[in-house]
Design a protein around this motif. Structure first.
Motif, PDB file in Angstrom:
ATOM      1  N   SER A 228      -5.435 -29.862  -4.550  1.00  0.00           N
ATOM      2  CA  SER A 228      -5.196 -29.338  -3.203  1.00  0.00           C
ATOM      3  C   SER A 228      -4.918 -30.444  -2.187  1.00  0.00           C
ATOM      4  O   SER A 228      -4.394 -30.183  -1.105  1.00  0.00           O
ATOM      5  CB  SER A 228      -6.404 -28.518  -2.737  1.00  0.00           C
TER       6      SER A 228
ATOM      7  N   ASP B 246       4.680 -34.486  10.297  1.00  0.00           N
ATOM      8  CA  ASP B 246       4.192 -33.262   9.667  1.00  0.00           C
ATOM      9  C   ASP B 246       2.677 -33.224   9.811  1.00  0.00           C
ATOM     10  O   ASP B 246       1.951 -33.932   9.108  1.00  0.00           O
ATOM     11  CB  ASP B 246       4.601 -33.210   8.196  1.00  0.00           C
TER      12      ASP B 246
ATOM     13  N   SER C  73      -0.084 -32.920  -0.700  1.00  0.00           N
ATOM     14  CA  SER C  73       0.733 -32.103   0.201  1.00  0.00           C
ATOM     15  C   SER C  73       2.213 -32.437   0.117  1.00  0.00           C
ATOM     16  O   SER C  73       3.059 -31.616   0.466  1.00  0.00           O
ATOM     17  CB  SER C  73       0.251 -32.266   1.651  1.00  0.00           C
ATOM     18  N   HIS C  74       2.550 -33.663  -0.340  1.00  0.00           N
ATOM     19  CA  HIS C  74       3.938 -34.103  -0.384  1.00  0.00           C
ATOM     20  C   HIS C  74       4.161 -35.000  -1.597  1.00  0.00           C
ATOM     21  O   HIS C  74       3.251 -35.737  -2.009  1.00  0.00           O
ATOM     22  CB  HIS C  74       4.324 -34.888   0.879  1.00  0.00           C
TER      23      HIS C  74
ATOM     24  N   HIS D  11      -5.820 -27.224   9.947  1.00  0.00           N
ATOM     25  CA  HIS D  11      -5.487 -27.125   8.527  1.00  0.00           C
ATOM     26  C   HIS D  11      -6.472 -27.909   7.667  1.00  0.00           C
ATOM     27  O   HIS D  11      -6.777 -27.507   6.538  1.00  0.00           O
ATOM     28  CB  HIS D  11      -4.051 -27.570   8.271  1.00  0.00           C
ATOM     29  N   ARG D  12      -6.985 -29.008   8.199  1.00  0.00           N
ATOM     30  CA  ARG D  12      -7.960 -29.768   7.424  1.00  0.00           C
ATOM     31  C   ARG D  12      -9.325 -29.066   7.417  1.00  0.00           C
ATOM     32  O   ARG D  12     -10.042 -29.111   6.416  1.00  0.00           O
ATOM     33  CB  ARG D  12      -8.069 -31.185   7.962  1.00  0.00           C
TER      34      ARG D  12
ATOM     35  N   THR E 156       0.590 -31.176   8.881  1.00  0.00           N
ATOM     36  CA  THR E 156      -0.157 -30.635   7.738  1.00  0.00           C
ATOM     37  C   THR E 156      -0.266 -31.632   6.592  1.00  0.00           C
ATOM     38  O   THR E 156      -0.860 -31.321   5.563  1.00  0.00           O
ATOM     39  CB  THR E 156       0.512 -29.349   7.215  1.00  0.00           C
ATOM     40  N   ALA E 157       0.281 -32.830   6.742  1.00  0.00           N
ATOM     41  CA  ALA E 157       0.232 -33.828   5.667  1.00  0.00           C
ATOM     42  C   ALA E 157      -1.219 -34.233   5.384  1.00  0.00           C
ATOM     43  O   ALA E 157      -1.995 -34.484   6.308  1.00  0.00           O
ATOM     44  CB  ALA E 157       1.059 -35.047   6.043  1.00  0.00           C
ATOM     45  N   VAL E 158      -1.560 -34.278   4.122  1.00  0.00           N
ATOM     46  CA  VAL E 158      -2.887 -34.732   3.704  1.00  0.00           C
ATOM     47  C   VAL E 158      -2.759 -35.944   2.784  1.00  0.00           C
ATOM     48  O   VAL E 158      -3.216 -37.032   3.087  1.00  0.00           O
ATOM     49  CB  VAL E 158      -3.679 -33.599   3.004  1.00  0.00           C
TER      50      VAL E 158
END
Length: 345
Positions: free
Chosen positions: A312, A333, A315-316, A209-210, A335-337
């Motif tokens: 972008s 998670d 993410s949270h 995802h990154r 997908t956390a950025v």
């Protein structure tokens, strides 16, 4: 100061030790000479915040007494201390978290990021911004245009890290840039390098995802778990090492072309394996970075122009009472950025 509508107490998320975070009621700070009081409206969570939460220390900086975390902050000026410009009232600001002494041998030439007496938010013993109100010197409360969201304003701090790294590397039109690590800093550094004129940017990581986010910035993304960097056939003129992983640093330096520039941005191990023959035979320049200096105008302009997109990264989002979730979201998670805390919620 003018106190109309300002409460006498506020909520703050306070770290008492590793894994021990709780809400506390604290007095609203009184802005001192030259300071403004900011109603904090957004705070990004940084890897340093997570590290303090997990371990209670970063190197020599140890949490010995209750500490408020958070240094990527933005909000609105609601009061002015003695000598502060009253026209700042009601202005939206991005907070530069370090306040230098202003008079030492580093500050006078403009290298205030290296001030030995720097007071930096959320660096023990200085409290940070996971709270509802914060008093800061007016020179480090940078006004932002209306086109920036409050999240943009808060994330000008990590963007400033990227701007400083690109300046140190002298990124210019025609450069081929390699960025190791697609965390928040690596991702904004990729955009910044492109904005500085780099003709090609490659970003390496192992998280799909990154890597996808890196591609969305216009960079080439390399999954080094599938293709080792040494086999990628990419010879950069500039390496911006953002992973902080010693083995990654050593491998990446070996790819840099003749007279290339290497800037170590990520913080991780105390030592890296340095391929000295590559550095000497190719006359590589190698330097580190420590935070930033004089970067907020450039960072603000990059976002205002659309050259860099910060939205972008978010993410949270969490209220102040959920600060612990913001610091632990990455553990459950993948997908956390970037988690953002909204202290007024």
């Amino acid at each position: 100061m003018t106190t109309s509508g300002i409460p006498t107490t506020m909520r703050a998320a306070v770290l008492h030790g590793p894994g021990q975070l709780s809400l506390a009621e604290r007095p609203v700070p009184e802005p001192g000479p030259g300071e403004v009081l900011v109603r904090v409206e957004a705070v990004g969570t940084c890897g340093s915040d997570v590290h303090y939460y997990r371990h209670g220390r970063i190197g020599d900086f140890v949490v010995r007494e209750p500490l408020v975390l958070g240094h990527e902050a933005a909000g609105t000026v609601v009061a002015c201390g003695p000598g502060a410009d009253p026209r700042r009232m009601g202005r939206r600001v991005s907070i530069e978290p370090g306040t230098p002494c202003g008079s030492c041998g580093e500050c006078r030439p403009g290298r205030y990021n290296l001030c030995p007496d720097m007071r930096f938010l959320a660096t023990p013993p200085v409290d940070g911004a996971f709270c509802e109100y914060l008093a800061v010197h007016q020179d480090f409360a940078h006004e932002v245009p209306d086109c920036l969201t409050i999240e943009d304003a808060a994330l000008l701090e990590p963007l400033s890290v990227a701007v400083w790294a690109c300046r140190k590397a002298r990124v210019a039109p025609g450069d081929r840039v390699l960025i190791t690590g697609a965390g928040p800093i690596g991702l904004v550094t990729a955009q910044t390098a492109r904005a500085f004129g780099a003709r090609e940017v490659m970003v390496t990581d192992v998280l799909p995802h990154r890597l996808a986010m890196a591609r969305a910035t216009g960079a080439t993304a390399l999954d080094v778990s599938a293709t080792p960097l040494r086999d990628a056939g990419y010879t950069p003129t500039v390496l911006l090492e953002c992973s902080g992983v010693p083995a990654v640093s050593g491998e990446a330096i070996r790819t840099v072309g003749r007279a290339g520039r290497v800037v170590l941005v990520g913080m991780g191990g105390d030592e890296i394996p340095l391929p000295l023959s590559r550095v000497q035979n190719h006359e590589l320049e190698l330097t580190g970075t420590f935070r930033y200096a004089h970067t907020w105008p450039t960072a603000t302009a990059l976002v205002a122009s659309g050259a860099v997109r910060l939205d972008s990264l978010v993410s949270h989002g969490y209220g102040l009472a959920e600060a612990e979730s913001a610091l632990t979201v990455a553990t459950h998670d993948a997908t956390a950025v970037k988690a953002v805390i909204y202290p007024q919620r």
